[in-house]
Design a protein around this motif. Structure first.
Motif, PDB file in Angstrom:
ATOM      1  N   GLU A   1       0.835  -1.195   0.000  1.00  0.00           N
ATOM      2  CA  GLU A   1       0.000   0.000   0.000  1.00  0.00           C
ATOM      3  C   GLU A   1       0.875   1.253   0.000  1.00  0.00           C
ATOM      4  O   GLU A   1       0.619   2.222  -0.718  1.00  0.00           O
ATOM      5  CB  GLU A   1      -0.922  -0.025   1.229  1.00  0.00           C
ATOM      6  N   ALA A   2       1.942   1.201   0.790  1.00  0.00           N
ATOM      7  CA  ALA A   2       2.864   2.336   0.843  1.00  0.00           C
ATOM      8  C   ALA A   2       3.477   2.582  -0.537  1.00  0.00           C
ATOM      9  O   ALA A   2       3.575   3.723  -0.993  1.00  0.00           O
ATOM     10  CB  ALA A   2       3.964   2.075   1.865  1.00  0.00           C
ATOM     11  N   VAL A   3       3.861   1.511  -1.205  1.00  0.00           N
ATOM     12  CA  VAL A   3       4.441   1.653  -2.542  1.00  0.00           C
ATOM     13  C   VAL A   3       3.421   2.271  -3.486  1.00  0.00           C
ATOM     14  O   VAL A   3       3.760   3.107  -4.321  1.00  0.00           O
ATOM     15  CB  VAL A   3       4.934   0.282  -3.074  1.00  0.00           C
ATOM     16  N   GLY A   4       2.165   1.886  -3.296  1.00  0.00           N
ATOM     17  CA  GLY A   4       1.111   2.400  -4.161  1.00  0.00           C
ATOM     18  C   GLY A   4       0.892   3.903  -4.029  1.00  0.00           C
ATOM     19  O   GLY A   4       0.376   4.532  -4.936  1.00  0.00           O
ATOM     20  N   VAL A   5       1.287   4.448  -2.905  1.00  0.00           N
ATOM     21  CA  VAL A   5       1.078   5.883  -2.689  1.00  0.00           C
ATOM     22  C   VAL A   5       2.206   6.710  -3.309  1.00  0.00           C
ATOM     23  O   VAL A   5       2.110   7.928  -3.428  1.00  0.00           O
ATOM     24  CB  VAL A   5       0.962   6.200  -1.174  1.00  0.00           C
ATOM     25  N   HIS A   6       3.286   6.050  -3.705  1.00  0.00           N
ATOM     26  CA  HIS A   6       4.424   6.744  -4.317  1.00  0.00           C
ATOM     27  C   HIS A   6       5.046   7.795  -3.421  1.00  0.00           C
ATOM     28  O   HIS A   6       5.459   8.837  -3.869  1.00  0.00           O
ATOM     29  CB  HIS A   6       4.033   7.438  -5.632  1.00  0.00           C
ATOM     30  N   ASP A   7       5.016   7.543  -2.144  1.00  0.00           N
ATOM     31  CA  ASP A   7       5.692   8.475  -1.250  1.00  0.00           C
ATOM     32  C   ASP A   7       6.867   7.729  -0.623  1.00  0.00           C
ATOM     33  O   ASP A   7       6.698   6.889   0.255  1.00  0.00           O
ATOM     34  CB  ASP A   7       4.708   8.982  -0.181  1.00  0.00           C
ATOM     35  N   GLY A   8       8.056   8.037  -1.079  1.00  0.00           N
ATOM     36  CA  GLY A   8       9.254   7.328  -0.642  1.00  0.00           C
ATOM     37  C   GLY A   8       9.429   7.373   0.864  1.00  0.00           C
ATOM     38  O   GLY A   8       9.903   6.415   1.471  1.00  0.00           O
ATOM     39  N   ASN A   9       9.021   8.471   1.450  1.00  0.00           N
ATOM     40  CA  ASN A   9       9.138   8.618   2.894  1.00  0.00           C
ATOM     41  C   ASN A   9       8.308   7.564   3.619  1.00  0.00           C
ATOM     42  O   ASN A   9       8.769   6.925   4.555  1.00  0.00           O
ATOM     43  CB  ASN A   9       8.692  10.035   3.265  1.00  0.00           C
ATOM     44  N   VAL A  10       7.110   7.354   3.127  1.00  0.00           N
ATOM     45  CA  VAL A  10       6.230   6.359   3.750  1.00  0.00           C
ATOM     46  C   VAL A  10       6.768   4.958   3.491  1.00  0.00           C
ATOM     47  O   VAL A  10       6.794   4.112   4.394  1.00  0.00           O
ATOM     48  CB  VAL A  10       4.788   6.496   3.216  1.00  0.00           C
ATOM     49  N   ILE A  11       7.248   4.724   2.272  1.00  0.00           N
ATOM     50  CA  ILE A  11       7.788   3.400   1.953  1.00  0.00           C
ATOM     51  C   ILE A  11       8.940   3.075   2.906  1.00  0.00           C
ATOM     52  O   ILE A  11       9.003   1.997   3.499  1.00  0.00           O
ATOM     53  CB  ILE A  11       8.270   3.346   0.484  1.00  0.00           C
ATOM     54  N   THR A  12       9.841   4.045   3.051  1.00  0.00           N
ATOM     55  CA  THR A  12      10.993   3.813   3.924  1.00  0.00           C
ATOM     56  C   THR A  12      10.554   3.606   5.374  1.00  0.00           C
ATOM     57  O   THR A  12      11.099   2.755   6.076  1.00  0.00           O
ATOM     58  CB  THR A  12      11.980   4.993   3.819  1.00  0.00           C
ATOM     59  N   ALA A  13       9.547   4.382   5.794  1.00  0.00           N
ATOM     60  CA  ALA A  13       9.059   4.227   7.165  1.00  0.00           C
ATOM     61  C   ALA A  13       8.571   2.805   7.406  1.00  0.00           C
ATOM     62  O   ALA A  13       8.921   2.173   8.402  1.00  0.00           O
ATOM     63  CB  ALA A  13       7.934   5.229   7.427  1.00  0.00           C
ATOM     64  N   VAL A  14       7.802   2.282   6.457  1.00  0.00           N
ATOM     65  CA  VAL A  14       7.297   0.925   6.612  1.00  0.00           C
ATOM     66  C   VAL A  14       8.455  -0.067   6.590  1.00  0.00           C
ATOM     67  O   VAL A  14       8.507  -1.017   7.378  1.00  0.00           O
ATOM     68  CB  VAL A  14       6.271   0.605   5.502  1.00  0.00           C
ATOM     69  N   LEU A  15       9.430   0.182   5.723  1.00  0.00           N
ATOM     70  CA  LEU A  15      10.582  -0.722   5.632  1.00  0.00           C
ATOM     71  C   LEU A  15      11.374  -0.744   6.941  1.00  0.00           C
ATOM     72  O   LEU A  15      11.849  -1.800   7.369  1.00  0.00           O
ATOM     73  CB  LEU A  15      11.492  -0.306   4.473  1.00  0.00           C
ATOM     74  N   ILE A  16      11.487   0.409   7.558  1.00  0.00           N
ATOM     75  CA  ILE A  16      12.226   0.455   8.828  1.00  0.00           C
ATOM     76  C   ILE A  16      11.493  -0.395   9.872  1.00  0.00           C
ATOM     77  O   ILE A  16      12.110  -1.130  10.634  1.00  0.00           O
ATOM     78  CB  ILE A  16      12.382   1.922   9.304  1.00  0.00           C
ATOM     79  N   TYR A  17      10.171  -0.298   9.819  1.00  0.00           N
ATOM     80  CA  TYR A  17       9.388  -1.130  10.740  1.00  0.00           C
ATOM     81  C   TYR A  17       9.554  -2.617  10.415  1.00  0.00           C
ATOM     82  O   TYR A  17       9.741  -3.449  11.296  1.00  0.00           O
ATOM     83  CB  TYR A  17       7.913  -0.711  10.684  1.00  0.00           C
ATOM     84  N   LEU A  18       9.521  -2.944   9.137  1.00  0.00           N
ATOM     85  CA  LEU A  18       9.655  -4.357   8.752  1.00  0.00           C
ATOM     86  C   LEU A  18      11.039  -4.880   9.104  1.00  0.00           C
ATOM     87  O   LEU A  18      11.212  -6.025   9.491  1.00  0.00           O
ATOM     88  CB  LEU A  18       9.403  -4.543   7.251  1.00  0.00           C
ATOM     89  N   LYS A  19      12.033  -4.023   8.960  1.00  0.00           N
ATOM     90  CA  LYS A  19      13.407  -4.418   9.287  1.00  0.00           C
ATOM     91  C   LYS A  19      13.497  -4.778  10.766  1.00  0.00           C
ATOM     92  O   LYS A  19      14.189  -5.708  11.150  1.00  0.00           O
ATOM     93  CB  LYS A  19      14.344  -3.259   8.954  1.00  0.00           C
ATOM     94  N   LYS A  20      12.755  -4.035  11.584  1.00  0.00           N
ATOM     95  CA  LYS A  20      12.797  -4.304  13.014  1.00  0.00           C
ATOM     96  C   LYS A  20      11.989  -5.540  13.377  1.00  0.00           C
ATOM     97  O   LYS A  20      12.292  -6.207  14.353  1.00  0.00           O
ATOM     98  CB  LYS A  20      12.225  -3.102  13.789  1.00  0.00           C
ATOM     99  N   SER A  21      10.943  -5.796  12.607  1.00  0.00           N
ATOM    100  CA  SER A  21      10.002  -6.808  13.078  1.00  0.00           C
ATOM    101  C   SER A  21       9.998  -8.103  12.260  1.00  0.00           C
ATOM    102  O   SER A  21       9.241  -9.000  12.566  1.00  0.00           O
ATOM    103  CB  SER A  21       8.584  -6.224  13.124  1.00  0.00           C
ATOM    104  N   LEU A  22      10.837  -8.175  11.231  1.00  0.00           N
ATOM    105  CA  LEU A  22      10.901  -9.431  10.463  1.00  0.00           C
ATOM    106  C   LEU A  22      12.339  -9.930  10.472  1.00  0.00           C
ATOM    107  O   LEU A  22      13.277  -9.132  10.524  1.00  0.00           O
ATOM    108  CB  LEU A  22      10.485  -9.205   9.007  1.00  0.00           C
ATOM    109  N   SER A  23      12.502 -11.212  10.362  1.00  0.00           N
ATOM    110  CA  SER A  23      13.869 -11.739  10.244  1.00  0.00           C
ATOM    111  C   SER A  23      14.406 -11.370   8.871  1.00  0.00           C
ATOM    112  O   SER A  23      13.648 -11.162   7.923  1.00  0.00           O
ATOM    113  CB  SER A  23      13.876 -13.249  10.409  1.00  0.00           C
ATOM    114  N   LYS A  24      15.721 -11.274   8.798  1.00  0.00           N
ATOM    115  CA  LYS A  24      16.350 -10.888   7.539  1.00  0.00           C
ATOM    116  C   LYS A  24      15.908 -11.780   6.388  1.00  0.00           C
ATOM    117  O   LYS A  24      15.568 -11.317   5.314  1.00  0.00           O
ATOM    118  CB  LYS A  24      17.875 -10.991   7.680  1.00  0.00           C
ATOM    119  N   GLU A  25      15.936 -13.084   6.668  1.00  0.00           N
ATOM    120  CA  GLU A  25      15.633 -14.036   5.591  1.00  0.00           C
ATOM    121  C   GLU A  25      14.261 -13.749   4.991  1.00  0.00           C
ATOM    122  O   GLU A  25      14.087 -13.699   3.787  1.00  0.00           O
ATOM    123  CB  GLU A  25      15.688 -15.481   6.109  1.00  0.00           C
ATOM    124  N   VAL A  26      13.293 -13.584   5.865  1.00  0.00           N
ATOM    125  CA  VAL A  26      11.928 -13.366   5.390  1.00  0.00           C
ATOM    126  C   VAL A  26      11.824 -12.021   4.664  1.00  0.00           C
ATOM    127  O   VAL A  26      11.267 -11.929   3.573  1.00  0.00           O
ATOM    128  CB  VAL A  26      10.930 -13.406   6.577  1.00  0.00           C
TER     129      VAL A  26
END
Lengths: 459, 616
Positions: free
Chosen positions: A153-178
């Protein structure tokens, strides 16, 4: 180091023009207020402030959308005439992916983008504590599917700031492999992630990512780039050596190998030459003191340096130009240009001459060059070669027009004269007589030609 | 400088309100940290700030000392520190170091970061990670639009180019949308928006969303038409040597935020002077759009006129003299000063250009544009590299070769790359990787037949569903198709015709009559056709992403109304002064007025430098 106040003043005042001003001596406050109003009305900030609580709850907490103010706004916007059409054709998300409707979370991109604006760009007067709401609410996205939908959804909005924000959250909450696995099929998100890791200098994780994606060349390049941080030349050399075995393309592997070999040699040459220079026994270093160390210079600069200081050395030494030429497979033309420039700089015209002289099997000598002779003349003239040297090469230029033009440019009068003679152009020769010095040898030569009855002039 | 201008060109709107707006917002933010404070300003924000405020403005709002951000420990005695920065991780890390050092030393201060034009979540994450989130207050200064001249507005975001096109980071998309939104809310409403490029589309969407969120007032539009264009639609134009005066000055001296520093070789004294270059400078205004070959004649004519005006003094009586001194002398002196500066600059440029065989360089560029004697061009570039002439210049020529030829033959690519690395250092491997990624310098792919299939695939896939596929095709998708575009749009006039640069007949004059800039030609065509109809083949060659939309919010749609003939062109990723000159020419010819809104002013050197990676 601290800049003094005066320095700063100086900086600001040093620009020669007044910055934009408008009469604001009195009444500043009113004006400020006015334009603040203008700001507010333009950005619609005031409005946002009023309903931001609702929106945040709606978008990030996972509650079903439906608060009163939200729906009021929705209704209002649907009633309002759609003034500009939407053009993007982002495909909608698969909506049937889970038992409960995740899509309602994102009821339109607007909700996400709205809250994200508010989240990452809160209104001026907003108390700090409010951001935390979102940090908490991001954590409501626990299942992988929810996380990925959030990302898409973040990618769909085309706002890099939001995409990165979600990625930072995913980086914290998902294992690297996944995370790596999921990013592989999401190019836009992947590029954001790579850029984020690059900027925050998370080298190791980035290398792992490249490895996981099988992007071996990127991995190799990134590792190779590290050498730029190493200032000690011996450590840098050792590091480059370790880079040779990285998974570069065969072509690049060769370049990296050369980089290592070059630095290795530069270290040796530098040590020897520095000693020779301080020893004061070697004439050339006394006459032309070295201006800088040769360490970390490009190959061609090194070749030039060796042509300058070590020209006569036999092929056995590391610093001999011939050795360098061979080791690094330097193209003939490239070698010529460099040797020519170095020897011309030293005004070693004999060496210059020798560079171009070749003997054929009958023992005759002739001038040969991998470089056009006009280019040779250009290099020589840039190194202040005397006319006697220059004219030899200008005379070898095949194209008659070019030869005459160059001869005139470099004042090689005899070349001009003999070319006109060969052209049997009496008029041009006569005209040229006015351009040479009176009573000079050139003038005599012209007169001699003009009065020569054997020449059959064409005009 | 007689141009057959249409006389009914509409008047440009007044942009000074933008400066005032930005200034007042900044003051408001400074007031949010009451009391005396030291202000640290990011180096590249200093010039933009200089254009809208001055030291006394800041002092009035209790700014005590001003510092430049230099990534070094801070020596400040103030107990309140304010940082005015771009949202960059590196800078925020430095602020964290400053705060943590104070903490360690037992100093308690108040800190505020003002991000401009907006803050990024990644920056706040740094604050959080470094344990100072909450110790530092953050704000945003929505300083999007800096008017550089009466027809140029700059976002001053040079990193937009690399971030968006090389890194594929869309962080500035919303910024672009907000900038457009701000413009729209003051000078709109727009009634037509045209555009081409992926980023343009996204910026349009972002703008549209923001318009939808905000309130709209019915008002008289000052600017009615907008054209959005991505820099990667046309890389050829910014890579060409500029030969129009303003562009040439930028290429040689580098104009920074509308201001240039002329060194001693220009001023013929031992000092350098900074000069504002804009329409206020009457001399500059007359030569800025001229081909360089006309400038000398113009300046010497001016000098003669000036002499005559001065000479009038002779034989004046005291009264006349008094009037002369009070009314004319000041103007004459001013003109004198400007004239001698521009003459000095022209001389200095001539000298520099003759030294580096400019003529031959231009000839090579023109051959590349024409697709003529490519072998000779390659050996010219090779010699350039061999002789270690400017590292940037060599790359620029390589990129031009690749763009115009749709990539280099593998044999040439390998050999030129190897020679380049030998001449300028192997660490440029990183630069070559970037250039390849961006499609500026690539190897020709074997099997051209793939392209047809690829272009069909390109329409089917998008990055969400088929990332891998796109990736595999990406090198092909970036084909520049320059030759085909050039034919379709007649970008390269026939070389056998004489081109009188004094009386330009088309936009090609900005490149000595050799080439009409693709970017500007597209704008011309779309405006002429009121959309992309008839340009299907062209947009296909440009990889699509074109759009043309009409608003229906009651805006004035009569094509002849003034607002419709004032056209805002937004360049995403930067534009060159030559392109601006070309648009001014087009405006004069067709009775339009163009306003250029750009993320940055660019030129070949800046574009190539953004791709360099051979430093830490």
């Amino acid at each position: 180091m601290m800049k003094s106040k005066a320095d700063e003043e100086d900086y600001w005042n040093s620009s020669k023009f007044k910055a934009f001003t408008f009469d604001d001596e009195d009444d500043e406050f009113t004006k400020l207020k006015e334009s603040r109003q203008a700001v507010n009305s333009i950005c619609g900030l005031v409005e946002e402030e009023e309903d931001e609580d609702e929106v945040e709850k709606v978008s990030w907490s996972g509650e079903p959308v439906g608060s009163i103010s939200w729906s009021v706004r929705e209704t209002a916007s649907s009633l309002r005439e759609q003034s500009f059409p939407k053009i993007d054709t982002t495909p909608s998300l698969p909506k049937n992916s889970s038992g409960y409707s995740l899509s309602s979370l994102f009821k339109g991109k607007e909700v996400l983008s709205d809250s994200s604006v508010r989240l990452y760009a809160p209104e001026l007067r907003k108390p700090k504590s409010e951001y935390k709401v979102t940090a908490v609410s991001l954590e409501k996205f626990r299942s992988l599917q929810e996380k990925l939908l959030l990302l898409d959804e973040a990618v769909g909005v085309h706002d890099g700031n939001v995409i990165t924000a979600v990625l930072i959250y995913l980086k914290k909450s998902l294992s690297k492999e996944v995370l790596f696995r999921e990013l592989e099929s999401r190019q836009t998100a992947l590029r954001h992630f790579i850029h984020y890791l690059t900027e925050s200098k998370e080298q190791r994780l980035l290398l792992e990512l490249y490895r996981a994606l099988g992007r071996t060349e990127d991995e190799a390049l990134l590792q190779y780039k590290e050498h730029l941080r190493i200032t000690d030349e011996n450590k840098r050399r050792d590091f480059l050596k370790s880079c040779v075995s990285l998974p570069f393309s065969p072509e690049d592997a060769g370049h990296v190998q050369d980089h290592y070999t070059l630095l290795e040699r530069q270290i040796i040459i530098e040590a020897t030459d520095r000693q020779a220079e301080t020893g004061g026994k070697v004439e050339i270093f006394q006459k032309f003191p070295r201006r800088a160390s040769i360490l970390n210079m490009p190959l061609i600069t090194t070749l030039y340096y060796c042509c300058f200081y070590h020209y006569a050395e036999t092929e056995g030494t590391y610093s001999s130009p011939a050795n360098i030429r061979q080791t690094f497979r330097i193209a003939e033309k490239q070698y010529f240009v460099t040797a020519l420039a170095a020897r011309a700089k030293l005004k070693a015209w004999h060496d210059v001459d020798a560079l171009f002289t070749s003997r054929n099997w009958l023992g005759f000598t002739r001038k040969k060059s991998p470089l056009s002779f006009s280019r040779v003349a250009d290099i020589l003239s840039k190194n202040n070669a005397p006319v006697q040297v220059l004219q030899e090469y200008v005379g070898l230029v095949d194209d008659v027009e070019l030869r005459v033009a160059l001869a005139q440019k470099y004042k090689c009068h005899f070349i001009v004269i003999s070319t006109y003679r060969d052209l049997k152009d009496r008029q041009l020769l006569l005209g040229y007589r006015g351009k040479v010095e009176r009573g000079s040898e050139e003038e005599r030569k012209i007169d001699e030609l003009l009065s020569n009855p054997q020449i059959r002039w064409k005009n | 400088m007689a141009h057959s201008a249409r006389r009914d060109s509409p008047e440009l709107p007044d942009f000074s309100v933008l400066k005032r707006l930005a200034r007042d917002q900044l003051i408001y933010l400074l007031e949010q940290l009451p009391g005396k404070k030291d202000l640290f300003i990011e180096a590249d924000l200093m010039s933009p700030l200089d254009r809208i405020a001055n030291v006394s403005t800041l002092k009035q709002h209790e700014v005590d000392k001003l510092y430049k951000v230099e990534y070094k420990p801070v020596v400040s005695t103030s107990d309140q520190l304010c940082f005015l920065i771009r949202p960059r991780i590196q800078t925020v890390k430095w602020v964290c170091d400053v705060v943590n050092a104070d903490k360690a030393a037992g100093k308690f201060k108040r800190y505020k970061i003002i991000f401009t034009p907006q803050k990024f979540y990644a920056c706040e994450t740094v604050l959080e990670e470094q344990g100072i989130f909450g110790d530092v207050s953050t704000d945003e200064w929505a300083f999007y639009l800096l008017p550089l001249d009466e027809d140029i507005i700059n976002l001053e975001l040079p990193e937009f180019f690399r971030d968006n096109f090389l890194e594929g980071d869309q962080r500035w998309v919303r910024t672009g949308g907000s900038a457009l939104h701000l413009f729209h809310s003051i000078y709109g409403p727009f009634s037509k928006v045209y555009g081409i490029g992926r980023c343009s589309k996204m910026v349009y969407e972002s703008w549209r969303e923001q318009v939808k969120e905000g309130e709209q007032k019915a008002r008289q539009a000052e600017v009615g038409t907008v054209f959005l264009i991505d820099r990667d639609v046309d890389f050829v134009t910014p890579l060409c040597s500029q030969v129009v005066y303003e562009g040439l000055v930028d290429d040689i001296f580098r104009i920074k935020c509308g201001c240039v520093e002329f060194g001693p070789d220009v001023t013929s004294s031992d000092k350098s002077i900074k000069v504002m270059l804009n329409s206020q400078d009457k001399v500059f205004n007359e030569i800025r759009n001229e081909h360089f070959s006309n400038v000398f004649g113009f300046l010497s004519q001016k000098a003669r006129n000036l002499q005559t005006a001065y000479d009038k003094r002779r034989g004046m009586d005291i009264k006349q003299m008094k009037t002369f001194v009070s009314e004319e002398l000041k103007g004459l002196k001013q003109e004198h000063r400007l004239l001698s500066l521009h003459i000095g600059a022209s001389e200095s440029m001539m000298k520099k250009k003759t030294k580096q065989d400019f003529q031959e360089l231009l000839k090579t560029e023109h051959s590349l544009l024409e697709g003529f004697e490519i072998r000779e061009c390659i050996s010219f570039i090779e010699e350039h590299i061999n002789r270690q002439v400017s590292m940037i210049e060599s790359l620029r020529l390589l990129c031009l070769l690749s763009l115009t030829e749709n990539g280099l033959l593998p044999k040439d690519y390998r050999s030129l790359k190897a020679q380049y690395l030998q001449s300028y250092g192997v660490d440029h491997l990183l630069t070559f990787a970037n250039l390849k990624q961006l499609g500026l310098l690539v190897e020709q792919q074997p099997g051209e037949t793939l392209t047809v299939m690829e272009s069909k695939m390109g329409k089917l896939v998008n990055d969400k569903t088929a990332g891998k596929l796109t990736d595999a095709f990406s090198s092909l998708a970036k084909k520049s198709n320059f030759r085909a575009l050039s034919r379709r749009l007649s970008l390269v006039p026939k070389s056998d015709e004489e081109y009188d640069l004094r009386v330009p007949r088309d936009m090609a004059y900005i490149f000595s009559g050799a080439y009409i800039p693709l970017s500007c030609k597209l704008i011309e065509q779309v405006l002429e056709r009121d959309g992309w109809t008839g340009l299907e083949e062209v947009t296909r060659l440009l990889n699509g992403h074109e759009f043309a939309v009409t608003g229906s919010n009651g805006a004035d749609l009569r094509p002849q109304s003034d607002a419709q003939r004032i056209i805002l062109v937004m360049f995403l990723g930067g534009c060159t002064f030559s392109e601006i000159s070309a648009l001014r020419f087009l405006g004069r010819e067709r009775g339009y007025k163009f306003i250029v809104l750009t993320t940055a002013i660019t030129n070949s050197a800046r574009l190539i430098e953004a791709m360099l990676d051979n430093h830490v």
